[in-house]
Design an enzyme around this catalytic site. Structure first.
Site, short mmCIF file in Angstrom:
data_model
loop_
_atom_site.label_atom_id
_atom_site.label_comp_id
_atom_site.label_asym_id
_atom_site.label_seq_id
_atom_site.Cartn_x
_atom_site.Cartn_y
_atom_site.Cartn_z
N ASP A 81 0.90 -1.31 0.05
CA ASP A 81 -0.11 -0.01 0.03
C ASP A 81 0.75 1.21 0.16
OD1 ASP A 81 0.98 -0.90 2.51
OD2 ASP A 81 -0.79 0.23 3.40
N GLU B 36 -0.72 -2.11 5.37
CA GLU B 36 0.25 -1.97 6.52
C GLU B 36 0.20 -0.56 7.04
OE1 GLU B 36 3.76 -0.91 8.87
OE2 GLU B 36 3.37 -0.01 6.70
N GLU B 37 0.05 0.47 6.26
CA GLU B 37 0.15 1.79 6.92
C GLU B 37 -1.13 2.03 7.63
OE1 GLU B 37 2.44 3.63 6.45
OE2 GLU B 37 3.37 3.09 4.63
N ARG C 46 19.02 -6.19 12.79
CA ARG C 46 18.77 -5.82 14.27
C ARG C 46 18.59 -7.04 14.98
NH1 ARG C 46 19.57 -2.77 18.85
NH2 ARG C 46 17.57 -2.93 20.42
N HIS D 272 8.06 8.91 4.49
CA HIS D 272 6.67 9.62 4.57
C HIS D 272 6.93 10.96 4.12
CE1 HIS D 272 4.27 6.63 7.32
NE2 HIS D 272 5.22 6.02 6.48
#
Length: 394
Positions: free
Chosen positions: A81, A139-140, A177, A363
């Site tokens: 998305d 997902e957003e 990570r 973003h």
């Protein structure tokens, strides 16, 4: 195997650039990824991969069967998305849809998922187990993963890998990570009920705006004095509304914000802790309150073994200089965490920053990626998938 994967990726690279630019030009918002999903399904089908559409509303699942006897399924998740942002990059392949942009790199993620599927489909004879490709919507808005899980996308999955672009790392590098990668993210809504009155006689009223300011201040002070400073916690009030006129004391205030945390114990106790503070402040000044606390996605906690596989594959593929162990997590959120409630997994960061230029953050309307990172991403995912199966033979 690594040399085969690299050769296939090199040959596919021009096609992957075409795919990424097509997706970038035709972004779709969360839950509306119909054309993207159809495009993804078409590419997967052309590779001989069994495709299931409309999983998790607009999601796509591709199942690739290996040639071995292991019935396990390894999942690889990417998201599709875009964001409601007007693109300002002026790229030749910039968004053709006003007010919608792939400003978080999900066009790259989808390309990585397709590229990995295209490579592994040509190497299926070498795969002792099965690969499930999850192309997730929404997902957003942190809903797509739950939709996919509810529709059975994680059924029989034993492990899962994910990836997210990272403009802070240079292109062609990989960020690994261990442990917490992202924060738990919850939403909070607070209503303060006071009593209206004349602005010249505040003692005759219960000032909801002033009390709301005390709530905000006390919450921020309490974080530093009552919460473990080794367990990060961020509470941000992003909206506050109240009042009817300049000379009328407000009787109602609505506040809304976000709460981010990393440690599971901190996360579990947040609603009670926050409400206790709100209650104490309001009781002191004779106000009433209502709090709505909505649990969002939990923290992404990368599995040790799977993270070791990602690191080992990355170092073998690219050398130590291009692999960075990330010292800190992000307080951003990722609904990849919901898959980790079903099976262990790990997500890595893919560097997409360009040298000698300003790299805008995720973003941002000027966000761009260095497309050379696509080659790094597909090789890393494909080789990590291969090495996942080798763990049983080591």
């Amino acid at each position: 195997m690594l040399s085969q994967i690299k050769d296939l990726a090199e040959n596919l690279f021009p096609r992957l650039i075409e795919i990424r630019r097509h997706l970038h030009s035709h972004p779709e918002l969360s839950g509306q990824e119909y054309q993207t999903a159809a495009y993804v399904a078409g590419v997967l089908s052309s590779c001989g991969i069994h495709v299931k559409e409309a999983v998790g509303k607009t999601g796509v699942v591709g199942n690739l069967e290996g040639n071995g006897t292991i019935s396990e399924i390894l999942a690889i998740r990417t998201d599709m998305d875009a964001l409601p942002i007007e693109e300002h990059t002026k790229l030749e392949f910039a968004s053709r849809k006003p007010g919608i942009m792939h400003a978080c790199g999900h066009d790259v993620h989808t390309t990585l998922g397709l590229g990995t599927a295209m490579i592994l489909s040509q190497l299926r004879e070498e795969l002792p187990g099965n690969i499930r490709f999850l192309f997730q919507p929404a997902e957003e808005i942190a809903q797509g993963a739950s939709w996919m899980v509810q529709d059975g996308a994680m059924r029989d999955v034993k492990a899962i890998f994910g990836v997210h672009v990272f403009p802070s790392l240079p292109a062609r590098s990989v960020g690994i990570r261990y442990g917490a990668l992202t924060a738990a993210a919850d939403d909070i809504e607070i209503f303060i009920q006071g009593e209206s009155g004349h602005g010249a006689r505040p003692h005759e009223a219960i000032d909801a705006i002033w009390i709301a300011s005390q709530v905000i201040t006390t919450l921020q002070q309490a974080i530093s004095r009552t919460q473990n400073p080794l367990r990060p916690l961020v509470l941000s009030i992003g909206q506050i509304n109240g009042g009817r006129a300049p000379n009328v004391i407000a009787d109602q205030v609505r506040m809304a914000g976000t709460v981010r945390s990393l440690h599971p114990d901190t996360h579990a106790n947040l609603p009670q802790w926050i409400e206790g503070i709100i209650s104490n402040v309001c009781n002191t000044y004779n106000a009433k309150y209502e709090m709505n606390y909505r649990r969002g996605v939990p923290s992404v906690q990368n599995d040790l073994l799977l993270t070791q596989i990602l690191e080992s594959a990355s170092r073998e593929a690219w050398g130590n200089d291009r692999v960075e162990i990330l010292p800190e997590p992000s307080l951003g959120a990722e609904d990849f965490a919901l898959y980790l409630q079903q099976a262990p997994g790990s997500m890595f960061r893919l560097g997409v920053g360009s040298p000698n230029k300003l790299n805008y953050p995720l973003h941002h309307p000027l966000f761009e990626v260095d497309e050379s990172a696509i080659l790094t991403g597909v090789v890393t995912l494909a080789y990590s998938a291969y090495k996942y199966w080798q763990k049983d033979n080591s």
